[in-house]
Design an enzyme around this catalytic site. Structure first.
Site, PDB file in Angstrom:
ATOM      1  N   LYS A 209       3.443   3.235   0.501  1.00 34.31           N
ATOM      2  CA  LYS A 209       2.807   2.196   1.345  1.00 34.31           C
ATOM      3  C   LYS A 209       2.682   2.508   2.657  1.00 34.31           C
ATOM      4  O   LYS A 209       3.240   3.176   3.484  1.00 34.31           O
ATOM      5  CB  LYS A 209       4.244   1.609   1.350  1.00 34.31           C
ATOM      6  CG  LYS A 209       3.683  -0.125   2.464  1.00 34.31           C
ATOM      7  CD  LYS A 209       4.646  -1.058   2.134  1.00 34.31           C
ATOM      8  CE  LYS A 209       4.274  -2.116   3.029  1.00 34.31           C
ATOM      9  NZ  LYS A 209       5.304  -3.333   2.928  1.00 34.31           N
ATOM     10  N   LYS A 264       0.040   1.189  -2.281  1.00 33.28           N
ATOM     11  CA  LYS A 264      -0.344  -0.060  -1.432  1.00 33.28           C
ATOM     12  C   LYS A 264      -0.909   0.358  -0.002  1.00 33.28           C
ATOM     13  O   LYS A 264      -0.396   0.977   0.602  1.00 33.28           O
ATOM     14  CB  LYS A 264       0.801  -1.026  -1.436  1.00 33.28           C
ATOM     15  CG  LYS A 264       0.596  -2.226  -0.466  1.00 33.28           C
ATOM     16  CD  LYS A 264       1.979  -2.912  -0.541  1.00 33.28           C
ATOM     17  CE  LYS A 264       1.773  -3.933   0.451  1.00 33.28           C
ATOM     18  NZ  LYS A 264       3.088  -4.483   0.918  1.00 33.28           N
TER      19      LYS A 264
HETATM   20  C1  PBG Z   1       6.740  -6.629   3.552  1.00 37.44           C
HETATM   21  C2  PBG Z   1       5.614  -6.583   2.764  1.00 37.44           C
HETATM   22  C3  PBG Z   1       4.473  -6.574   3.150  1.00 37.44           C
HETATM   23  C4  PBG Z   1       3.703  -6.838   2.058  1.00 37.44           C
HETATM   24  C5  PBG Z   1       4.283  -6.854   1.321  1.00 37.44           C
HETATM   25  N1  PBG Z   1       5.531  -6.653   1.623  1.00 37.44           N
HETATM   26  C6  PBG Z   1       3.678  -6.444   4.764  1.00 37.44           C
HETATM   27  C7  PBG Z   1       4.093  -5.486   5.734  1.00 37.44           C
HETATM   28  O1  PBG Z   1       4.491  -4.422   5.183  1.00 37.44           O
HETATM   29  O2  PBG Z   1       3.955  -5.881   6.796  1.00 37.44           O
HETATM   30  C8  PBG Z   1       2.042  -6.776   2.288  1.00 37.44           C
HETATM   31  C9  PBG Z   1       1.523  -7.508   0.978  1.00 37.44           C
HETATM   32  C10 PBG Z   1      -0.168  -8.103   1.471  1.00 37.44           C
HETATM   33  O3  PBG Z   1      -0.694  -7.851   2.326  1.00 37.44           O
HETATM   34  O4  PBG Z   1      -0.729  -8.717   0.445  1.00 37.44           O
HETATM   35  N2  PBG Z   1       7.403  -5.387   3.958  1.00 37.44           N
END
Ligand code: PBG
Length: 341
Positions: A209, A264
């Site tokens: 991520k 992601k």
């Molecule tokens: C929370 C999380 C996030 C997303 C999914 N879970 C945001 C972040 O890490 O700040 C992002 C999903 C999206 O942008 O569609 N940890």
């Protein structure tokens, strides 16, 4: 197709003997030679939930997406089931008054996530339900973990994540998806689940991520962007410059017991999906995140591109890159088109 295949055949495959357009000439032939397919089985639909009944609230930065009260989330789950979408993901927008520095509401077994999951599983037992494991929707500072001396504390955060995972499993969640990027959390959550008798609950790890600007609209949706302010998540989410590091992250999560892994964001990171799929052969998912959705949706709403075509093309591109499935805010729209195709 491998590189060596091209290298081997290239000297013989020259014009005019070879006409690549021959296979593309007819629609039936194009169908016959197509290498990848998108079906409703490939989709996971993320939903945002908030308190209330019969209450849907548009999200400004995500046109067409709404925060839903639990009863409306149940309706959405039914619709997903009918559309043959295998799973939905639940994300909460909690009341500002419930946010604390340590995100205590995350481990409250009757928080909005848990209540919604239980209600959905009762109403619609055949749909898979996925929940994020991370504290950002619940913390006053909008970070995914506990902040100690200005730093998100790894090991202390893991203890809370394990408790969050357990209340969500108790509520009936099928797949826990740690999105926090703490080191060692997959192993800790796996053993916490197993000790509590939840050895069948799956873990889809947000394994690679990245610290991405494309999460902006999501942070509006769950109401964490104001809390986060100018801060970022670069001390735990990955540097977009890195690809090899994604393989290390993923191998660790696999060794800790992840059943499925995720990359992601999606579209800007399809190279990572391909490398991960080649290296590990695991059930691999891509997340077409909020910013990707809004970008496409905004352009389509402005009449700058054909929204449906662009949407299906991007989703198919995930498949070509090696994804077994895609988390996408377009899941319902895509499934409707696929079912009517
Ligand atoms: C929370 C999380 C996030 C997303 C999914 N879970 C945001 C972040 O890490 O700040 C992002 C999903 C999206 O942008 O569609 N940890």
């Amino acid at each position: 197709m491998t590189e060596s295949f091209i290298g081997h055949y290239h000297p013989f495959a020259s014009f005019p003997n070879t006409r690549m357009r021959r296979n593309r000439r007819h629609e039936w032939s194009r169908r016959l030679i197509s290498e990848n397919h998108l079906t409703t089985n490939d989709l996971i639909w993320p939903l945002f939930v908030h308190e209330g009944t019969h209450r849907a609230e548009p999200i400004k930065s995500m046109p067409g997406v709404e925060r839903l009260s639990p009863d409306l989330a149940i309706d959405a789950a039914h619709e997903a089931c009918q559309l043959k979408i295998p799973a939905i993901a639940i994300f909460p927008a909690i009341n500002e008054t419930l946010k604390t520095p340590d995100g205590d509401e995350a481990v409250n077994s009757s928080n909005i996530v848990c209540r919604t999951v239980t209600a959905i599983k009762n109403a619609c037992p055949n749909i898979g339900v996925l929940c994020d494991v991370a504290l950002d929707p619940f913390t006053q500072h909008g970070q995914d973990g506990l902040v100690r001396n200005g730093y998100v504390a790894n090991d202390e955060t893991i203890e809370v994540l394990c408790r969050q995972a357990l209340v969500q499993a108790d509520a009936g969640c099928d797949i826990l998806a740690p999105s926090d990027m703490m080191d060692g959390r997959v192993g800790a959550i796996r053993s916490a689940l197993d000790k509590a008798g939840y050895e069948h609950v799956q873990i889809m790890s947000y394994a690679a991520k990245y610290a991405s600007a494309f999460y902006g609209p999501f942070r509006d949706a769950v109401g964490s962007s104001r809390n986060l302010g100018n801060a970022d998540k670069r001390t735990y989410q990955m540097d977009p410059a890195n690809g090899d590091e994604a393989l290390r992250e993923i191998s660790l999560d696999i060794s800790e017991g992840a059943d499925m892994i995720m990359v992601k964001p999606g579209m800007p990171y399809l190279d990572v999906i391909r490398r991960v799929k080649n290296a590990f052969g695991m059930p691999t998912f891509g997340y077409q995140v909020s910013g990707e959705y809004s970008m496409l949706r905004g352009a389509a709403d402005s009449g700058w591109l054909n929204g449906n075509q662009a949407m299906l093309e991007t989703l198919l591109a995930f498949k070509r890159a090696g994804a077994d499935g895609i988390l996408t805010y377009f899941a319902r729209d895509a499934a409707r088109l696929l079912n009517n195709a």
